[in-house]
Design a protein around this motif. Structure first.
Motif, PDB file in Angstrom:
ATOM      1  N   ILE A  48       0.833  -1.200   0.000  1.00 37.95           N
ATOM      2  CA  ILE A  48       0.000   0.000   0.000  1.00 37.95           C
ATOM      3  C   ILE A  48       0.867   1.250   0.000  1.00 37.95           C
ATOM      4  CG2 ILE A  48      -1.642   1.355   1.374  1.00 37.95           C
ATOM      5  CD1 ILE A  48      -2.890  -1.024  -0.037  1.00 37.95           C
ATOM      6  N   ARG A  49       0.475   2.228  -0.811  1.00 41.02           N
ATOM      7  CA  ARG A  49       1.059   3.568  -0.741  1.00 41.02           C
ATOM      8  C   ARG A  49      -0.008   4.564  -1.173  1.00 41.02           C
ATOM      9  NH1 ARG A  49       3.608   5.472  -5.621  1.00 41.02           N
ATOM     10  NH2 ARG A  49       3.265   4.077  -7.388  1.00 41.02           N
ATOM     11  N   PHE A  50       0.177   5.803  -0.755  1.00 42.40           N
ATOM     12  CA  PHE A  50      -0.830   6.837  -0.966  1.00 42.40           C
ATOM     13  C   PHE A  50      -0.386   7.771  -2.088  1.00 42.40           C
ATOM     14  CE2 PHE A  50      -0.808   5.494   3.508  1.00 42.40           C
ATOM     15  CZ  PHE A  50      -2.056   4.869   3.528  1.00 42.40           C
ATOM     16  N   VAL A  51      -1.262   7.941  -3.081  1.00 43.14           N
ATOM     17  CA  VAL A  51      -0.909   8.692  -4.286  1.00 43.14           C
ATOM     18  C   VAL A  51      -2.006   9.699  -4.609  1.00 43.14           C
ATOM     19  CG1 VAL A  51       0.380   6.726  -5.203  1.00 43.14           C
ATOM     20  CG2 VAL A  51      -2.020   7.032  -5.847  1.00 43.14           C
ATOM     21  N   PRO A  52      -1.677  10.764  -5.334  1.00 43.46           N
ATOM     22  CA  PRO A  52      -2.723  11.692  -5.777  1.00 43.46           C
ATOM     23  C   PRO A  52      -3.714  10.977  -6.694  1.00 43.46           C
ATOM     24  CG  PRO A  52      -0.545  12.663  -6.031  1.00 43.46           C
ATOM     25  CD  PRO A  52      -0.330  11.212  -5.720  1.00 43.46           C
ATOM     26  N   PRO A  53      -4.981  11.355  -6.646  1.00 44.56           N
ATOM     27  CA  PRO A  53      -5.971  10.721  -7.524  1.00 44.56           C
ATOM     28  C   PRO A  53      -5.625  10.947  -8.987  1.00 44.56           C
ATOM     29  CG  PRO A  53      -7.036  12.023  -5.822  1.00 44.56           C
ATOM     30  CD  PRO A  53      -5.585  12.361  -5.770  1.00 44.56           C
ATOM     31  N   GLY A  54      -5.870   9.933  -9.795  1.00 47.01           N
ATOM     32  CA  GLY A  54      -5.670  10.034 -11.232  1.00 47.01           C
ATOM     33  C   GLY A  54      -6.935   9.673 -11.969  1.00 47.01           C
ATOM     34  N   ASP A  55      -6.783   9.185 -13.173  1.00 48.83           N
ATOM     35  CA  ASP A  55      -7.933   8.805 -14.000  1.00 48.83           C
ATOM     36  C   ASP A  55      -7.874   7.327 -14.341  1.00 48.83           C
ATOM     37  OD1 ASP A  55      -8.974  11.448 -14.140  1.00 48.83           O
ATOM     38  OD2 ASP A  55      -7.432  11.936 -15.621  1.00 48.83           O
ATOM     39  N   ASP A  56      -7.578   6.502 -13.345  1.00 50.14           N
ATOM     40  CA  ASP A  56      -7.492   5.072 -13.589  1.00 50.14           C
ATOM     41  C   ASP A  56      -8.865   4.549 -14.015  1.00 50.14           C
ATOM     42  OD1 ASP A  56      -7.304   2.246 -13.382  1.00 50.14           O
ATOM     43  OD2 ASP A  56      -5.627   2.461 -11.992  1.00 50.14           O
ATOM     44  N   PRO A  57      -8.988   4.018 -15.235  1.00 47.32           N
ATOM     45  CA  PRO A  57     -10.300   3.566 -15.717  1.00 47.32           C
ATOM     46  C   PRO A  57     -10.809   2.332 -14.990  1.00 47.32           C
ATOM     47  CG  PRO A  57      -8.574   2.964 -17.275  1.00 47.32           C
ATOM     48  CD  PRO A  57      -7.926   3.831 -16.238  1.00 47.32           C
ATOM     49  N   ALA A  58      -9.929   1.639 -14.277  1.00 47.42           N
ATOM     50  CA  ALA A  58     -10.345   0.416 -13.585  1.00 47.42           C
ATOM     51  C   ALA A  58     -11.262   0.697 -12.404  1.00 47.42           C
ATOM     52  CB  ALA A  58      -9.120  -0.362 -13.118  1.00 47.42           C
ATOM     53  N   GLY A  59     -11.194   1.912 -11.848  1.00 48.55           N
ATOM     54  CA  GLY A  59     -11.999   2.242 -10.684  1.00 48.55           C
ATOM     55  C   GLY A  59     -11.190   2.192  -9.397  1.00 48.55           C
ATOM     56  N   TYR A  60     -11.738   2.781  -8.361  1.00 45.55           N
ATOM     57  CA  TYR A  60     -11.038   2.972  -7.087  1.00 45.55           C
ATOM     58  C   TYR A  60     -10.557   1.656  -6.479  1.00 45.55           C
ATOM     59  CZ  TYR A  60     -10.348   4.481  -2.211  1.00 45.55           C
ATOM     60  OH  TYR A  60      -9.822   4.730  -0.969  1.00 45.55           O
ATOM     61  N   GLU A  61     -11.469   0.722  -6.227  1.00 51.20           N
ATOM     62  CA  GLU A  61     -11.083  -0.525  -5.573  1.00 51.20           C
ATOM     63  C   GLU A  61     -10.160  -1.363  -6.454  1.00 51.20           C
ATOM     64  OE1 GLU A  61     -11.546  -1.313  -2.540  1.00 51.20           O
ATOM     65  OE2 GLU A  61     -13.093   0.103  -1.898  1.00 51.20           O
ATOM     66  N   ALA A  62     -10.420  -1.370  -7.776  1.00 47.23           N
ATOM     67  CA  ALA A  62      -9.571  -2.151  -8.682  1.00 47.23           C
ATOM     68  C   ALA A  62      -8.159  -1.593  -8.740  1.00 47.23           C
ATOM     69  CB  ALA A  62     -10.194  -2.183 -10.076  1.00 47.23           C
ATOM     70  N   GLN A  63      -8.024  -0.273  -8.687  1.00 48.33           N
ATOM     71  CA  GLN A  63      -6.693   0.334  -8.684  1.00 48.33           C
ATOM     72  C   GLN A  63      -5.927  -0.081  -7.439  1.00 48.33           C
ATOM     73  OE1 GLN A  63      -6.585   4.636  -9.049  1.00 48.33           O
ATOM     74  NE2 GLN A  63      -4.476   4.760  -8.335  1.00 48.33           N
TER      75      GLN A  63
END
Length: 281
Positions: free
Chosen positions: A57-72
């Motif tokens: 686990i690491r904390f990153v700025p939000p992006g536009d991952d198309p997989a979605g929050y939980e999948a990312q």
């Protein structure tokens, strides 16, 4: 706590922040720590924290991952965390305090998502909704007296919180997991509720130091959620008025406080019985 507090350390004295109090106390400057500070905190407190897919686990700025929050999170271990955002700050602290449970929730989200996709079912479904609700506003009520959880689950608020107040304080611990609840507790309001899971333990559990009690409960809760997934839904989680817990607000030091049905509501079946003119046993 009638106003929003801007310094994490000042929250460490509030009883419902107890699971994360030692880490809150480290941040004495106003505002939310940086991503780097949160990564360092996780490395020092829960270095083995992994996503449901096994990624660190690491904390990153939000992006536009198309997989979605939980999948990312599942695939990469990257937890989208908004800069300067208290809600996301508390989510990071939840990963520090509840690493096994957070990992289990992430894994169960992805498993349920795949099941629904495979079955051609639309939407998130009740299991994922319940996982999200518990992640946002969950609390584990751990008691050495089975009657206390039973009374709280039955919405017998005055009996549990007032008539048995001293006994409740001796036998029961309220461990918040929900980062949304911590955010709301910065400026609590009438009707503020958590979603509770109840657990009965042997009296010896109460003598554990907080760190040990939290680690033991984290492991138990991760297993409990996985085992209960088939029956999990928002309705299976019990509402608990947080401001009724002794010590949370000085307002609840009088019995009349618990007779305010804006937040201390009877159970629905009790309301139905009253409306139909029948009495409760």
């Amino acid at each position: 706590m009638d106003t929003v507090d801007d310094t994490p350390a000042s929250l460490s004295r509030h009883p419902l922040f107890e699971p994360i109090a030692p880490w809150l106390a480290r941040f004495t400057a106003p505002g939310v720590p940086s991503h780097a500070a949160l990564d360092a905190l996780l490395a020092g407190t829960a270095a083995g924290a992994r996503s449901g897919g096994g990624a660190p686990i690491r904390f990153v700025p939000p992006g536009d991952d198309p997989a979605g929050y939980e999948a990312q999170i599942f695939s990469s271990g990257e937890v989208p965390t908004r800069d300067g955002d208290w809600h996301d700050f508390f989510n990071a602290l939840a990963w520090c305090a509840w690493p096994h449970t957070k990992s289990a929730c992430n894994r169960l989200h992805l498993a349920e998502l795949r099941v629904r996709e495979g079955a051609g079912l639309p939407g998130r479904g009740p299991r994922r909704d319940a996982l999200t609700q518990f992640d946002e506003c969950g609390i584990v009520v751990v008691s050495a007296d089975a009657e206390i959880p039973a009374l709280l689950a039955a919405h017998e608020w005055e009996e549990a919180f007032w008539n048995r107040r001293a006994h409740l304080q001796r036998t029961t611990r309220f461990l918040v997991l929900g980062h949304g609840s911590w955010d709301q507790l910065r400026a609590p309001f009438v009707g503020l509720c958590a979603k509770a899971i109840y657990r009965v333990v042997e009296p010896a559990w109460l003598a554990l130091p907080m760190a040990a009690a939290l680690a033991e409960t984290d492991a138990w809760l991760a297993d409990h959620l996985a085992a209960a997934l088939d029956t999990l839904s928002p309705r299976s989680l019990s509402p608990l008025p947080l401001l009724g817990i002794p010590g949370v607000t000085p307002d609840n030091e009088v019995v009349g406080y618990y007779r305010d049905t804006r937040q201390f509501r009877p159970r629905r079946n009790a309301l139905g019985a009253a409306a139909s003119g029948t009495s409760r046993a």
